[in-house]
Scaffold this motif. Structure first.
Motif, PDB file in Angstrom:
ATOM      1  N   PRO A 112       9.992   3.094  -3.804  1.00  0.00           N
ATOM      2  CA  PRO A 112       9.708   1.860  -4.237  1.00  0.00           C
ATOM      3  C   PRO A 112       8.463   1.075  -3.594  1.00  0.00           C
ATOM      4  N   ASN A 113       7.823   0.313  -4.279  1.00  0.00           N
ATOM      5  CA  ASN A 113       6.929  -0.646  -3.794  1.00  0.00           C
ATOM      6  C   ASN A 113       7.722  -1.230  -2.440  1.00  0.00           C
ATOM      7  N   MET A 114       7.152  -1.640  -1.606  1.00  0.00           N
ATOM      8  CA  MET A 114       7.456  -2.229  -0.315  1.00  0.00           C
ATOM      9  C   MET A 114       8.647  -1.628   0.435  1.00  0.00           C
ATOM     10  N   GLY A 115       8.618  -0.276  -0.021  1.00  0.00           N
ATOM     11  CA  GLY A 115       9.756   0.496   0.599  1.00  0.00           C
ATOM     12  C   GLY A 115       9.173   1.114   2.146  1.00  0.00           C
ATOM     13  N   GLY A 116       8.175   1.176   2.200  1.00  0.00           N
ATOM     14  CA  GLY A 116       7.656   1.787   3.481  1.00  0.00           C
ATOM     15  C   GLY A 116       6.782   2.977   3.633  1.00  0.00           C
ATOM     16  N   LYS A 117       6.016   3.247   2.441  1.00  0.00           N
ATOM     17  CA  LYS A 117       5.423   4.338   2.456  1.00  0.00           C
ATOM     18  C   LYS A 117       3.951   4.407   3.308  1.00  0.00           C
ATOM     19  N   SER A 118       3.497   3.321   3.343  1.00  0.00           N
ATOM     20  CA  SER A 118       2.423   3.308   3.982  1.00  0.00           C
ATOM     21  C   SER A 118       2.664   3.238   5.467  1.00  0.00           C
ATOM     22  N   THR A 119       3.434   2.494   5.774  1.00  0.00           N
ATOM     23  CA  THR A 119       4.170   2.463   6.955  1.00  0.00           C
ATOM     24  C   THR A 119       4.365   3.756   7.570  1.00  0.00           C
ATOM     25  N   PHE A 120       5.191   4.592   6.685  1.00  0.00           N
ATOM     26  CA  PHE A 120       5.347   6.055   7.313  1.00  0.00           C
ATOM     27  C   PHE A 120       4.169   6.894   7.339  1.00  0.00           C
ATOM     28  N   LEU A 122      15.748   0.250   2.243  1.00  0.00           N
ATOM     29  CA  LEU A 122      16.576   1.090   3.289  1.00  0.00           C
ATOM     30  C   LEU A 122      15.623   1.553   4.251  1.00  0.00           C
ATOM     31  N   HIS A 123      14.172   1.595   3.830  1.00  0.00           N
ATOM     32  CA  HIS A 123      13.106   2.246   4.718  1.00  0.00           C
ATOM     33  C   HIS A 123      13.466   3.586   5.234  1.00  0.00           C
ATOM     34  N   GLU A 124      14.294   4.361   4.388  1.00  0.00           N
ATOM     35  CA  GLU A 124      14.624   5.721   5.015  1.00  0.00           C
ATOM     36  C   GLU A 124      14.137   6.977   4.347  1.00  0.00           C
ATOM     37  N   PRO A 163      16.104  -3.922  12.927  1.00  0.00           N
ATOM     38  CA  PRO A 163      15.098  -2.919  13.531  1.00  0.00           C
ATOM     39  C   PRO A 163      14.509  -2.051  12.778  1.00  0.00           C
ATOM     40  N   PHE A 164      13.405  -1.304  13.262  1.00  0.00           N
ATOM     41  CA  PHE A 164      12.481  -0.366  12.352  1.00  0.00           C
ATOM     42  C   PHE A 164      13.451   0.945  12.455  1.00  0.00           C
ATOM     43  N   VAL A 165      13.348   1.291  11.139  1.00  0.00           N
ATOM     44  CA  VAL A 165      14.185   2.427  10.736  1.00  0.00           C
ATOM     45  C   VAL A 165      13.284   3.745  11.122  1.00  0.00           C
ATOM     46  N   ALA A 166      13.714   4.658  11.915  1.00  0.00           N
ATOM     47  CA  ALA A 166      13.086   5.794  12.285  1.00  0.00           C
ATOM     48  C   ALA A 166      13.203   6.747  11.405  1.00  0.00           C
ATOM     49  N   THR A 184       2.497   8.281  -3.365  1.00  0.00           N
ATOM     50  CA  THR A 184       2.109   7.793  -4.820  1.00  0.00           C
ATOM     51  C   THR A 184       3.191   7.206  -5.528  1.00  0.00           C
ATOM     52  N   HIS A 185       2.797   6.639  -6.707  1.00  0.00           N
ATOM     53  CA  HIS A 185       3.494   6.151  -7.646  1.00  0.00           C
ATOM     54  C   HIS A 185       3.469   6.949  -8.840  1.00  0.00           C
ATOM     55  N   PHE A 186       2.898   8.026  -8.931  1.00  0.00           N
ATOM     56  CA  PHE A 186       2.729   8.856 -10.017  1.00  0.00           C
ATOM     57  C   PHE A 186       4.154   9.798  -9.673  1.00  0.00           C
TER      58      PHE A 186
HETATM   59  N1  LIG Z   1      10.749   2.121   8.736  1.00  0.00           N
HETATM   60  C1  LIG Z   1      10.826   1.056   8.599  1.00  0.00           C
HETATM   61  N2  LIG Z   1      11.611   0.055   9.352  1.00  0.00           N
HETATM   62  C2  LIG Z   1      11.814  -1.281   8.910  1.00  0.00           C
HETATM   63  N3  LIG Z   1      10.882  -1.720   8.276  1.00  0.00           N
HETATM   64  C3  LIG Z   1       9.627  -1.108   7.467  1.00  0.00           C
HETATM   65  C4  LIG Z   1       9.713   0.420   7.561  1.00  0.00           C
HETATM   66  N4  LIG Z   1       8.910   0.593   6.946  1.00  0.00           N
HETATM   67  C5  LIG Z   1       8.213  -0.441   6.605  1.00  0.00           C
HETATM   68  N5  LIG Z   1       8.717  -1.397   6.622  1.00  0.00           N
HETATM   69  C6  LIG Z   1       8.631  -2.887   6.420  1.00  0.00           C
HETATM   70  O1  LIG Z   1       8.378  -2.848   4.903  1.00  0.00           O
HETATM   71  C7  LIG Z   1       7.404  -3.423   4.702  1.00  0.00           C
HETATM   72  C8  LIG Z   1       6.387  -2.550   3.361  1.00  0.00           C
HETATM   73  O2  LIG Z   1       6.276  -1.311   3.879  1.00  0.00           O
HETATM   74  P1  LIG Z   1       4.842  -0.732   3.232  1.00  0.00           P
HETATM   75  O3  LIG Z   1       3.622  -1.463   2.960  1.00  0.00           O
HETATM   76  O4  LIG Z   1       4.908   0.589   4.088  1.00  0.00           O
HETATM   77  O5  LIG Z   1       5.400  -0.266   2.061  1.00  0.00           O
HETATM   78  P2  LIG Z   1       4.969   0.454   0.840  1.00  0.00           P
HETATM   79  O6  LIG Z   1       5.974   1.391   0.234  1.00  0.00           O
HETATM   80  O7  LIG Z   1       3.401   1.235   1.282  1.00  0.00           O
HETATM   81  O8  LIG Z   1       4.439  -0.590  -0.480  1.00  0.00           O
HETATM   82  P3  LIG Z   1       3.490  -0.586  -1.605  1.00  0.00           P
HETATM   83  O9  LIG Z   1       4.003   0.873  -2.394  1.00  0.00           O
HETATM   84  O10 LIG Z   1       3.967  -1.766  -2.500  1.00  0.00           O
HETATM   85  O11 LIG Z   1       2.051  -0.484  -1.084  1.00  0.00           O
HETATM   86  C9  LIG Z   1       6.618  -3.352   5.860  1.00  0.00           C
HETATM   87  O12 LIG Z   1       5.552  -4.669   6.095  1.00  0.00           O
HETATM   88  C10 LIG Z   1       7.276  -3.295   6.757  1.00  0.00           C
HETATM   89  O13 LIG Z   1       7.685  -4.532   7.539  1.00  0.00           O
END
Ligand SMILES: Nc1ncnc2c1ncn2[C@@H]1O[C@H](COP(=O)(O)OP(=O)(O)OP(=O)(O)O)[C@@H](O)[C@H]1O
Length: 917
Positions: free
Chosen positions: A661-669, A805-807, A634-637, A773-775
């Motif tokens: 981290p990359n792929m951590g969920g920054k853009s999503t947030f 952990l997307h938290e 599930p999506f982590v709130a 940012t990654h800086f």
């Molecule tokens: N809160 C969340 N709960 C569950 N899954 C998530 C959550 N946020 C992001 N994800 C999953 O993680 C993936 C990567 O998220 P995102 O592109 O936001 O990462 P990022 O930190 O911006 O990566 P990068 O730095 O590499 O651009 C998304 O495709 C999504 O499926």
């Protein structure tokens, strides 16, 4: 990117040359084509529309149909292709979809009429309609959920280059106006989402505006400046609405009038003889809407994703509407969220109401499901393009709205928004409903010329004619039995075709009884012999036939007369019908939003005039649904609090610097918080546990990376242009989302730009900001700036792997786990290993110590420091030279000196100054 349409003419090259001796038909074609150079000419030839010359080449390629030849012109073959009239709509749709305009040229007389003028005369033809992307009205050609705006841009130089937009949806009759300016032009146009833009040539070529128009390519059509004349605009509008003066319509600026006149003129030009029914122009104020800049609109994937698909967009994820009008209204609300808290709260009250009155919402939605698209039916009827089914759409629409009204009337306390909708439903023109119900039959043809749509009992003369026609048909059946008995030919049949009309048919073998005796010959008149059959008629049959034909013809004429009357009655009530339809759309959207909120567990946001932005347990509305669909984890709130801090500057919102981290969920947030703001301000519940949002006036984002090579901009340049726009425009009530600013250049340049950007946002813009940012060095800024906080995304390392952990938690990340992510992405092992080694080496080379001194080392600051150091050393030098001079001067007494001594003293002072300086 394609140029506007006036420069992509589809004319025939030959049309410009002197024509030696074209056939009369070709001469007619060339003349009509010359008058319509911007459009593909559909030239009617019997049951086909034919296209010639370059039009044929373009259309054949665009439609994937055969390109052939028809005759010669100037000794050259004429390329030709054609489409059957009955299938023309489909072909039109394809061509319009590809950005072409089509001029439909019809035959204006019967070929027999033309023949009377001489054997060489050509059937009279002319263009009856220009089909362009924003002026199509056919149901088949329209997407029920899309608006179809034509935007006209008006400018009045004398009023300080005042600029205004007028936009009309001919398919629903909407007509809006607003003032704009050179800076806002692009965002305003993007917000409206036009199918077509019309603009006067000099305005298009204005250096300040051109780049905005260029974004829309072929959507833009250049028109003569005279159509936009502001001096005569009010008069033209008054004429269109058939009123003496425009005063009662509101107070419009000259630029608005110019835009309105341009839009109307274009509609009149494309519709030729027909006049659409349009609502009175309504004025929109720029301040009442949340300003979303063009890059943000695209990057947040509000209506479509970056690759143009609806799937994956916010609209698609939240749309639970059940009517075309509702879907259009929801899209429109998403395009233009509000800033006025009381209006937003009114909408939220309405959603809350249906959330608590679930059964009522379901009942109304069930009724709305059968709601036809009334505005589009009215539009077609007003343009004389409607048929019996459009009348039925109005009748059924009124029936549905009446039922909805009855249901609402039984409710005790309605929220304001729903009460207003109910009041509009009460104004439904019941007389139109009754009239249409009493007049229309059950099974309705598409076209009025097919007849048979008026209910029996509605018109006495029509019933009589139908009776006569039907009775005659019965008599024919009786005649057939009688002739079969008379002749003893059991298989004798009375048939009908368009050439012979009614006739008696027997097989050749059975023809004897009809041809062998004089009696038979006198009675059965021979009409035609076929290989196996012979055909006859009788005087009795011929008489009957003419009776039937005249009864059927008369019946059809009566029906068409009735249709026209019904249409006129309905169109005269267009405003009331549209108000009803709008009320139904409001209900549809509100119930849909309640259903969404209930189904997805959204909360009602508190929206007020503060500068709060406090989201508890927020989720990304699209990613959450996608994860659920994939049955993934599930999506982590996550929480986000950018509200002013009680213990600091309690006026301005905070900046959160998000590392992780990359792929951590920054853009999503980042995106989820921007989307939550948009959703709240359209009056929707939001994907969160709780939300408090001080209404945002401008939303900016810099997320995702794309270049704009067509405009000669690299990825980095686009990023900088977008960042510049944000820093120049964001104010204290804005919300800014910045993702990885400065990554497209050398590390230190990027870091410096990101650094300075944060400082500027903190000190100048003072707006609520999320900055990913990654800086990691940027996290040091929180020590200096009180409204800045660091947050990061939690990860777990396990056996050398990274678990996301997307938290979002408070704190700063110290690394990006880029190498681990690269490994997950499938980079060759050798590359991953080598990268790890390089990273370790870089880290042991004192990355930490470097980071500690980085604040002073940054280019930005080192310049300052160098400058300061330079200043310091300059001043100390100046100081010491000043001291030596002072001492020397103090030891001198000019009154006691001879001229020679004075001269020597002067030389000494000069030498001290030169030596120290
Ligand atoms: N809160 C969340 N709960 C569950 N899954 C998530 C959550 N946020 C992001 N994800 C999953 O993680 C993936 C990567 O998220 P995102 O592109 O936001 O990462 P990022 O930190 O911006 O990566 P990068 O730095 O590499 O651009 C998304 O495709 C999504 O499926």
């Amino acid at each position: 990117m394609s140029a506007p349409t006036s420069s992509t003419k589809t004319s025939t090259p030959e049309a410009a040359k002197p024509v030696s001796a074209p056939t009369p038909m070709m001469a007619q074609f060339l003349e009509i084509k010359a008058a319509n150079p911007d459009s593909l000419l559909f030239y009617r030839m019997g049951d086909f529309y034919e296209l010639f010359f370059s039009d044929a080449e373009i259309a054949a390629a665009a439609l994937g149909i055969a390109l052939t030849k028809r005759g010669k012109h100037l000794d050259q073959d004429i390329p030709m292709c054609g489409v059957p009239v009955h299938a023309a709509d489909d072909y039109l749709q394809k061509l319009i979809g590809k950005g072409y305009r089509v001029a439909v040229c019809e035959q204006l007389e019967d070929p027999a009429e033309a023949k009377k003028r001489g054997s060489k005369s050509v059937v009279r033809r002319d263009v009856t309609r220009l089909v362009t992307p924003a002026t199509i009205t056919e149901e088949k050609l329209l997407n029920p959920t899309d608006t179809s705006y034509l935007v006209a841009v008006g400018r009045v130089k004398a009023d300080g280059d005042a600029l205004a937009l007028a936009w009309i949806d001919i398919t629903t009759g909407q007509f809006r106006l607003m003032e704009s300016d050179a800076k806002r032009l692009l965002p305003d146009l993007m917000r409206i989402g036009p199918k077509e833009i019309v603009v006067a040539e000099p305005v298009y070529h204005d250096e300040l505006l051109k780049s905005a128009f260029e974004q829309f390519g072929r959507t833009v059509s250049l028109q003569p400046a005279v159509l936009f004349d502001s001096a005569t605009a009010a008069q033209k509008l008054a004429k269109f609405y058939d009123v003496q003066t425009m005063d009662s319509f509101g107070d419009f600026s000259r630029a608005e009038l110019s835009a309105a006149a341009g839009a109307l003129a274009y509609i009149e030009k494309t519709q030729i003889a027909e006049r659409p029914s349009l609502q009175r122009p309504e004025r929109e104020s720029e301040n009442s809407l949340l300003f979303i800049d063009p890059a943000t609109r695209l990057n947040l994937e509000i209506e479509r994703t970056l690759n143009g698909s609806r799937d994956g967009s916010l609209l698609k994820a939240i749309d639970r509407t059940v009517t075309g009008g509702g879907a259009r209204l929801l899209a429109e609300r998403l395009r233009a969220p509000l800033t006025d808290c009381s209006e937003i709260n009114q909408r939220l009250d309405a959603v809350s109401f249906f959330l608590s009155e679930d059964d009522l919402g379901q009942k109304l939605h069930a009724l709305l499901k059968s709601m036809p698209d009334m505005p589009r039916a009215i539009s077609r009827l007003s343009l004389n393009r409607g048929g019996p089914r459009d009348l039925a759409a109005i009748a059924n629409g009124l029936k549905v709205t009446r039922s909805i009204f009855d249901v609402l009337a039984g409710c005790e306390m309605l929220p304001q928004e729903i009460q207003a909708a109910s009041d509009n439903l009460a104004m439904a023109p019941d007389d139109v409903h009754q009239l249409l119900e009493s007049a229309l039959g059950e099974e309705l043809p598409l076209l009025k010329r097919d007849g048979g749509f008026v209910r029996n009992g509605y018109n006495a003369e029509l019933d009589e004619m139908r009776g006569l026609r039907d009775q005659s048909r019965r008599i024919i059946a009786e005649l057939q039995s009688k002739y079969a008995e008379d002749t003893g030919v059991k298989s004798l049949k009375i048939k009908h075709n368009n050439v012979l009309g009614y006739f008696i048919e027997v097989t050749a073998l059975n023809a004897g009884p009809l041809t062998q005796t004089d009696d038979a010959k006198g009675k059965y008149i021979h009409r035609q012999s076929l290989a196996n059959a012979m055909r006859f008629t009788t005087t009795e049959l011929a008489d009957l036939e003419s009776k039937i034909a005249s009864a059927a013809g008369r019946a059809l004429a009566i029906e068409i007369g009735i249709f026209d009357e019904l249409r006129d009655t309905a169109v005269a009530q267009a405003d009331g019908l549209r108000a009803c339809a709008q009320a139904a759309s409001v209900l549809d959207v509100t119930i849909a939003l309640a259903e969404l909120a209930g189904g997805q567990g959204y909360c009602r946001p508190i929206v007020d005039d503060s500068r709060a932005f406090n989201i508890t347990a927020g989720r990304h509305p699209v990613v959450e649904q996608a994860l659920r669909k994939q049955a993934s984890a599930p999506f982590v709130a996550n929480d986000c609090d950018l509200s002013p801090r009680a213990d600091g500057d309690n006026e301005h919102g905070a900046i959160w610097v998000l590392t992780g981290p990359n792929m951590g969920g920054k853009s999503t947030f980042l995106r989820q918080n921007a989307l939550i703001a948009i959703m709240a301000q359209i009056g929707s519940f939001v994907p969160a546990g709780a939300a408090h949002i001080g209404a945002v006036d401008r939303l900016f984002s810099r997320v995702g990376a794309s270049d704009d090579l067509a405009r000669g901009r690299s990825t980095f340049m686009v990023e900088m242009v977008e960042t510049a726009a944000i820093l120049n425009q964001a104010g204290p009530n804005s919300l800014v989302i910045l993702d990885e600013i400065g990554r497209g250049t050398a590390t230190f340049d990027g870091l410096s730009i990101a650094w300075a950007t944060i400082e500027y946002l903190h000190e100048q813009n003072k707006c609520r900001t999320l900055f990913a940012t990654h800086f990691h060095e940027l996290t040091a800024l929180s020590e200096r700036h009180n409204r800045l906080a660091n947050v990061t995304i939690k990860v777990k390392e396990w056996n050398g792997d990274v678990i996301f952990l997307h938290e979002v938690i408070h704190g700063a990340a110290d690394r990006s786990y880029g190498v681990q992510v690269a490994r997950l992405a499938g980079l060759p092992d050798a590359v991953v290993c080598r990268a790890k080694n390089v990273l370790e080496e870089l880290e042991t080379q004192g990355r930490e110590s470097k980071a500690a001194t980085l604040i002073d080392d940054l280019p930005l600051f080192s310049t300052e420091i160098a400058r300061a150091a330079e200043n310091r050393s300059q001043s100390s030098q100046q100081h010491s030279s000043k001291n030596a001079l002072n001492t020397a001067l103090e030891g001198m007494t000019p009154d006691e000196m001879t001229p020679m001594q004075a001269m020597e003293a002067l030389y000494k002072l000069k030498s001290i100054a030169t030596e120290k300086g």
